[in-house]
Design a protein around this motif. Structure first.
Motif, PDB file in Angstrom:
ATOM      1  N   ALA A 223      43.754   7.607  -3.809  1.00 49.47           N
ATOM      2  CA  ALA A 223      44.678   7.844  -2.549  1.00 49.47           C
ATOM      3  C   ALA A 223      44.102   8.872  -1.504  1.00 49.47           C
ATOM      4  CB  ALA A 223      45.994   8.405  -3.044  1.00 49.47           C
ATOM      5  N   ASP A 224      43.372   9.724  -2.148  1.00 44.41           N
ATOM      6  CA  ASP A 224      42.539  10.583  -1.218  1.00 44.41           C
ATOM      7  C   ASP A 224      41.161  10.315  -0.502  1.00 44.41           C
ATOM      8  OD1 ASP A 224      40.967  10.666  -3.451  1.00 44.41           O
ATOM      9  OD2 ASP A 224      41.256  12.769  -4.042  1.00 44.41           O
ATOM     10  N   LEU A 225      40.961   9.198  -0.653  1.00 49.97           N
ATOM     11  CA  LEU A 225      39.814   8.339  -0.124  1.00 49.97           C
ATOM     12  C   LEU A 225      38.603   8.923  -0.695  1.00 49.97           C
ATOM     13  CD1 LEU A 225      40.872   7.908   3.512  1.00 49.97           C
ATOM     14  CD2 LEU A 225      41.083   6.145   1.918  1.00 49.97           C
ATOM     15  N   SER A 226      38.568   9.260  -1.920  1.00 51.27           N
ATOM     16  CA  SER A 226      37.221   9.789  -2.500  1.00 51.27           C
ATOM     17  C   SER A 226      36.554   8.375  -3.001  1.00 51.27           C
ATOM     18  CB  SER A 226      37.570  10.592  -3.691  1.00 51.27           C
ATOM     19  OG  SER A 226      38.392   9.924  -4.713  1.00 51.27           O
ATOM     20  N   PRO A 227      35.176   8.636  -3.233  1.00 48.30           N
ATOM     21  CA  PRO A 227      34.615   7.293  -3.530  1.00 48.30           C
ATOM     22  C   PRO A 227      34.760   6.953  -4.859  1.00 48.30           C
ATOM     23  CG  PRO A 227      33.097   9.242  -3.396  1.00 48.30           C
ATOM     24  CD  PRO A 227      34.383   9.610  -3.143  1.00 48.30           C
TER      25      PRO A 227
END
Length: 157
Positions: free
Chosen positions: A43-47
């Motif tokens: 959800a935090d757009l980490s890879p």
């Protein structure tokens, strides 16, 4: 529709109907729940991808695959008929384009044909009198001048 097309359609529809019957029986027999694991983005757009677990009814999961397969089967059944219809439409379009081209050049060809017909009929001399035929010749032959003896039809002279 040709005989081959009718047979193809009949066999395809029979196979599709048998597949739907098999699907209904199979979905009715599978009433359990299955765990499905998906790797989804965080959800935090980490890879990194996060592993998520879902409980899905097995009949619903199979129904999704069955709907997909049925749509592909219907598309495959319709493909030959659509190809044939497109070929017929293209052939008709080419015929109409040829006809339009022929009609577009008609004035040019008509002028040439008119000239040929005029030459064959010897109508190129436009100085001829308008009244031709027996009535004009009889009027010229029966003209009476004042002071001249009247002529009758049997007279020679």
């Amino acid at each position: 529709m040709s005989l081959l097309g009718k047979v193809y359609l009949l066999v395809s529809l029979i196979l599709l109907a048998l597949g739907l019957v098999w699907t209904i029986v199979t979905l009715g027999a599978n009433t359990g729940w299955v765990e499905v694991v998906l790797y989804l983005p965080a959800a935090d757009l980490s890879p990194s991808l996060v592993r998520r677990r879902f409980e899905v009814h097995s009949a619903a999961l199979m129904a999704g695959w069955v709907v997909t397969a049925a749509l592909l089967a219907v598309a495959a059944i319709r493909a030959p008929f659509r190809i044939r219809a497109a070929a017929i439409a293209q052939r008709r379009t080419r015929e109409l384009e040829r006809e339009v081209l022929e009609l577009r050049t008609l004035p040019l060809r008509q002028e040439d044909e008119d000239e040929l017909l005029a030459r064959e009929a010897h109508l190129s001399d436009t100085r001829r009198p308008v009244m031709l035929g027996a009535s004009a010749q009889s009027m010229a032959a029966t003209r009476v001048w004042p002071g001249s003896p009247t002529r009758r039809e049997g007279d020679v002279g």
